[in-house]
Motif scaffolding. Structure first.
Motif, PDB file in Angstrom:
ATOM      1  N   GLY A  64     -48.778  23.513  18.294  1.00 16.50           N
ATOM      2  CA  GLY A  64     -49.945  23.306  19.139  1.00 16.50           C
ATOM      3  C   GLY A  64     -50.349  21.848  19.262  1.00 16.50           C
ATOM      4  N   ALA A  65     -49.909  21.029  18.327  1.00 18.08           N
ATOM      5  CA  ALA A  65     -50.207  19.597  18.400  1.00 18.08           C
ATOM      6  C   ALA A  65     -49.377  18.919  19.495  1.00 18.08           C
ATOM      7  CB  ALA A  65     -49.932  18.933  17.048  1.00 18.08           C
TER       8      ALA A  65
ATOM      9  N   LYS B 272     -48.703  31.400  11.796  1.00 15.74           N
ATOM     10  CA  LYS B 272     -49.904  30.590  12.018  1.00 15.74           C
ATOM     11  C   LYS B 272     -49.625  29.106  11.794  1.00 15.74           C
ATOM     12  CE  LYS B 272     -52.820  34.468  10.733  1.00 15.74           C
ATOM     13  NZ  LYS B 272     -53.611  35.063   9.650  1.00 15.74           N
ATOM     14  N   ASN B 273     -48.864  28.785  10.734  1.00 14.73           N
ATOM     15  CA  ASN B 273     -48.514  27.390  10.474  1.00 14.73           C
ATOM     16  C   ASN B 273     -47.648  26.821  11.603  1.00 14.73           C
ATOM     17  OD1 ASN B 273     -49.910  27.530   8.068  1.00 14.73           O
ATOM     18  ND2 ASN B 273     -48.096  27.714   6.800  1.00 14.73           N
ATOM     19  N   PHE B 274     -46.687  27.608  12.055  1.00 10.86           N
ATOM     20  CA  PHE B 274     -45.820  27.207  13.160  1.00 10.86           C
ATOM     21  C   PHE B 274     -46.653  26.901  14.399  1.00 10.86           C
ATOM     22  CE2 PHE B 274     -43.368  28.555  16.920  1.00 10.86           C
ATOM     23  CZ  PHE B 274     -42.266  27.724  16.821  1.00 10.86           C
ATOM     24  N   LEU B 275     -47.574  27.802  14.719  1.00 12.18           N
ATOM     25  CA  LEU B 275     -48.409  27.616  15.904  1.00 12.18           C
ATOM     26  C   LEU B 275     -49.312  26.400  15.769  1.00 12.18           C
ATOM     27  CD1 LEU B 275     -49.277  31.334  16.645  1.00 12.18           C
ATOM     28  CD2 LEU B 275     -47.748  29.843  17.962  1.00 12.18           C
TER      29      LEU B 275
ATOM     30  N   MET C  33     -46.875  18.496   7.467  1.00 14.21           N
ATOM     31  CA  MET C  33     -47.606  17.422   8.139  1.00 14.21           C
ATOM     32  C   MET C  33     -46.686  16.326   8.667  1.00 14.21           C
ATOM     33  SD  MET C  33     -50.418  18.878   7.956  1.00 14.21           S
ATOM     34  CE  MET C  33     -51.377  17.676   8.845  1.00 14.21           C
ATOM     35  N   ASP C  34     -45.368  16.492   8.539  1.00  7.88           N
ATOM     36  CA  ASP C  34     -44.419  15.508   9.044  1.00  7.88           C
ATOM     37  C   ASP C  34     -44.167  15.790  10.520  1.00  7.88           C
ATOM     38  OD1 ASP C  34     -42.298  13.879   9.723  1.00  7.88           O
ATOM     39  OD2 ASP C  34     -41.224  14.197   7.839  1.00  7.88           O
ATOM     40  N   TYR C  35     -44.941  15.139  11.362  1.00  8.70           N
ATOM     41  CA  TYR C  35     -44.842  15.406  12.783  1.00  8.70           C
ATOM     42  C   TYR C  35     -43.554  14.867  13.398  1.00  8.70           C
ATOM     43  CZ  TYR C  35     -49.500  17.332  12.645  1.00  8.70           C
ATOM     44  OH  TYR C  35     -50.584  18.120  12.357  1.00  8.70           O
ATOM     45  N   GLY C  36     -42.884  13.946  12.726  1.00  9.91           N
ATOM     46  CA  GLY C  36     -41.581  13.491  13.200  1.00  9.91           C
ATOM     47  C   GLY C  36     -40.573  14.634  13.153  1.00  9.91           C
ATOM     48  N   VAL C  37     -40.622  15.428  12.084  1.00 12.31           N
ATOM     49  CA  VAL C  37     -39.749  16.596  11.959  1.00 12.31           C
ATOM     50  C   VAL C  37     -40.107  17.619  13.037  1.00 12.31           C
ATOM     51  CG1 VAL C  37     -39.110  18.534  10.465  1.00 12.31           C
ATOM     52  CG2 VAL C  37     -39.307  16.241   9.500  1.00 12.31           C
ATOM     53  N   ALA C  38     -41.394  17.799  13.275  1.00 12.24           N
ATOM     54  CA  ALA C  38     -41.837  18.747  14.302  1.00 12.24           C
ATOM     55  C   ALA C  38     -41.334  18.327  15.679  1.00 12.24           C
ATOM     56  CB  ALA C  38     -43.361  18.862  14.306  1.00 12.24           C
ATOM     57  N   LYS C  39     -41.415  17.046  15.985  1.00 13.46           N
ATOM     58  CA  LYS C  39     -40.932  16.557  17.283  1.00 13.46           C
ATOM     59  C   LYS C  39     -39.426  16.792  17.416  1.00 13.46           C
ATOM     60  CE  LYS C  39     -44.342  12.979  18.277  1.00 13.46           C
ATOM     61  NZ  LYS C  39     -44.548  11.529  18.478  1.00 13.46           N
TER      62      LYS C  39
END
Length: 131
Positions: free
Chosen positions: A67-68, A60-63, A31-37
């Motif tokens: 996807g966000a 599925k988790n990656f997508l 849930m750390d969207y900073g890491v995702a970005k």
């Protein structure tokens, strides 16, 4: 484990085994969207050479996380460069079913063998062709 492919269970049962599932952990999307970005920026800049997917649930988790931030088309575009490794055929199938490529599936479905297969692939790709 919740979300696991039924393939192993079916295979064992087809051989006469009694299978009782005990859920010892759950896979969840981070849930750390900073890491995702940051991950997306590394993908876009070419700093990531390969991604190893260990299960259909990891795909599925990656997508879900990607996807966000990305459309399916833009995700496919930035995944053209890095190699995509699927730990086994079920994971490869999930990647294909979601429109993503698979470059490598090791013969033995372990992370160690996935890394060996990746190293071999890279080694072969770097060898000059003889004319």
């Amino acid at each position: 484990m919740k979300g696991v492919s039924p393939a192993l269970r079916k295979n064992l049962e087809s051989k006469g085994a009694f299978v009782r599932e005990i859920h010892v952990y759950e896979q969840q999307a981070p849930m750390d969207y900073g890491v995702a970005k940051a991950f997306i920026e590394h993908l876009k800049s070419g700093r990531i050479d390969a991604i190893v997917f260990g299960s259909s649930q990891s795909v599925k988790n990656f997508l879900q996380v990607m996807g966000a931030f990305l459309t399916q088309d833009s995700l496919q575009e930035i995944l053209r460069r890095p190699l995509v490794v699927a730990l086994g055929p079920e994971t490869a199938k999930t990647l294909h079913n979601n429109g993503l490529k698979v470059d490598i599936v090791p013969e033995t479905y372990t992370f160690q063998e996935a890394l060996v297969a990746l190293a071999q692939y890279l080694s072969n790709a770097r060898q000059p062709s003889i004319k």
